[in-house]
Design an enzyme around this catalytic site. Structure first.
Site, PDB file in Angstrom:
ATOM      1  CE  LYS A 107      18.297  36.105 -19.941  1.00 42.27           C
ATOM      2  NZ  LYS A 107      18.951  35.363 -21.003  1.00 42.27           N
ATOM      3  CE  LYS A 155       6.308  31.616 -13.134  1.00 39.15           C
ATOM      4  NZ  LYS A 155       6.420  30.243 -13.589  1.00 39.15           N
ATOM      5  CE  LYS A 196      17.507  27.501  -8.461  1.00 44.92           C
ATOM      6  NZ  LYS A 196      16.401  26.565  -8.396  1.00 44.92           N
TER       7      LYS A 196
END
Ligand code: TRP
Ligand code: SF4
Length: 331
Positions: free
Chosen positions: A203, A117, A200
């Site tokens: 969004k 992240k 994969k």
């Protein structure tokens, strides 16, 4: 609650779900309701860990609503399961703070999703917000506030579940047996690739097909799918085994798979028709869900009522746990 065992799971409210979320998680959540007491949570506080604009903040509420409509349309049943929004049961924030007292910083810095992240957000471990470091502690609080035994998650979440068990063991050792160690409940789910045919479905990569699309939107989207790149002309035979449209036929047109394979490899079908055929399969499979979704969406206040009732039930459990934890911690 019965003694069937408690399931807890959460999703960050990113808005409408796509068929990857649907097949990878949601259908499983729906099925688990038959065998467990299930608690499903829209984790809006977790969403705050990675926000970077006021637009993101304004999107949280509508995103919750869209996601919960998908949940309900897919068959999450508020009569059987507790369906709620994380921030509406702030007891979890209390538990998060208390658990943070027994969680070494080193454990959190080592979590692979944390490093990932930080990289994705183009931050450093110094500049990143404190809340992001504590993400798995909040996730642990989510799960154990309800003393859940099992957590259906994808493989990417295994490090978080491992950490949750470590925190639980440490807490139980220091303050006496309080929480069950939550087990990850992995289910073999197909990895759904996106319209780019490579990565994969997600969004953020904009390669997704929403379950709530209209049939027309579905057709339009599926038309943009990448197929066999060598098939530059209609009369060149295709290679279905490397084509994601073919993989999706296996899910949405299972009865036609052999035909598709045969016609593709002999150039008897073109990719344009093949995609139309896929879109029809998707539309047929999701017809009932979409119909239910429209009905629920039209009922004034329905989603809010479901979430309010869910929060009420969740809070009743959460308050008891907090009282127990505070007592054990000497507060
Ligand atoms: N971290 C999870 C995800 O990104 C979401 C989540 C938050 C969660 N709290 C949870 C999942 C508790 C399972 C249990 O997918
Ligand atoms: Fe893929 Fe269908 Fe085209 Fe074959 S015909 S390459 S399976 S889209």
């Amino acid at each position: 609650m019965t003694n069937r065992g408690t399931i807890f799971s959460g999703m960050r409210p990113t808005g409408r779900l796509h068929i990857g979320n649907y097949l990878g998680a949601l259908t499983n959540w729906v099925d688990l309701q038959a065998d467990y007491d299930c608690i499903y949570c829209a984790v809006d506080v977790h969403a705050l860990t990675t926000l970077d604009s006021p637009e993101d903040v304004r999107a949280i509420r509508p995103n919750i609503r869209e996601m919960v409509l998908d949940w309900l349309a897919a068959g999450l049943d508020p009569e059987r399961s507790i369906i709620f929004v994380q921030s509406q049961v702030p007891e979890v924030l209390t538990l998060h703070t208390l658990l943070s007292m027994v969680t070494p910083l080193g454990w959190l810095m080592r979590v692979p999703t944390f490093k990932e992240k930080v990289r994705q957000m183009s931050e450093t471990e110094e500049s990143v917000n404190y809340g992001l470091v504590g993400y798995p502690v909040l996730q642990t609080a989510d799960i154990i506030l309800y003393k859940a035994n099992a957590v259906p998650v994808g493989e990417d979440q295994l490090p978080h579940l491992e950490l949750a068990r470590e925190i639980v063991r440490r807490f139980n050792n220091m303050f006496g047996p309080t929480f069950p160690e939550p087990q990850a409940k992995l289910t073999e789910v197909p990895m759904i690739r996106g319209l780019d045919g490579q990565q994969k479905m997600s969004k953020s990569l904009d390669n997704h097909i929403d379950i709530a699309f209209t049939p027309e939107e579905t057709v339009k989207r599926v038309r943009t799918a990448f197929t066999d790149p060598q098939r530059t002309k209609r009369d060149i035979p295709g290679r279905p085994d490397i084509c994601n449209v073919y993989s999706l036929h296996k899910i949405f047109n299972p009865g036609d798979v052999d035909t598709v394979h045969e016609e593709c490899t002999t150039a008897a079908r073109g990719c344009v028709d093949c995609k139309m055929h896929l879109a029809e399969g998707i539309n047929r499979s999701l017809e009932g869900l979409r119909e239910r979704r429209r009905e629920l969406e039209a009922r004034p206040g329905y989603v809010d009522d479901v979430l309010e009732e869910g929060a009420r039930k969740a809070k009743a459990i959460g308050r008891e746990t907090i009282a127990e934890v505070m007592g054990k911690m000497g507060l």
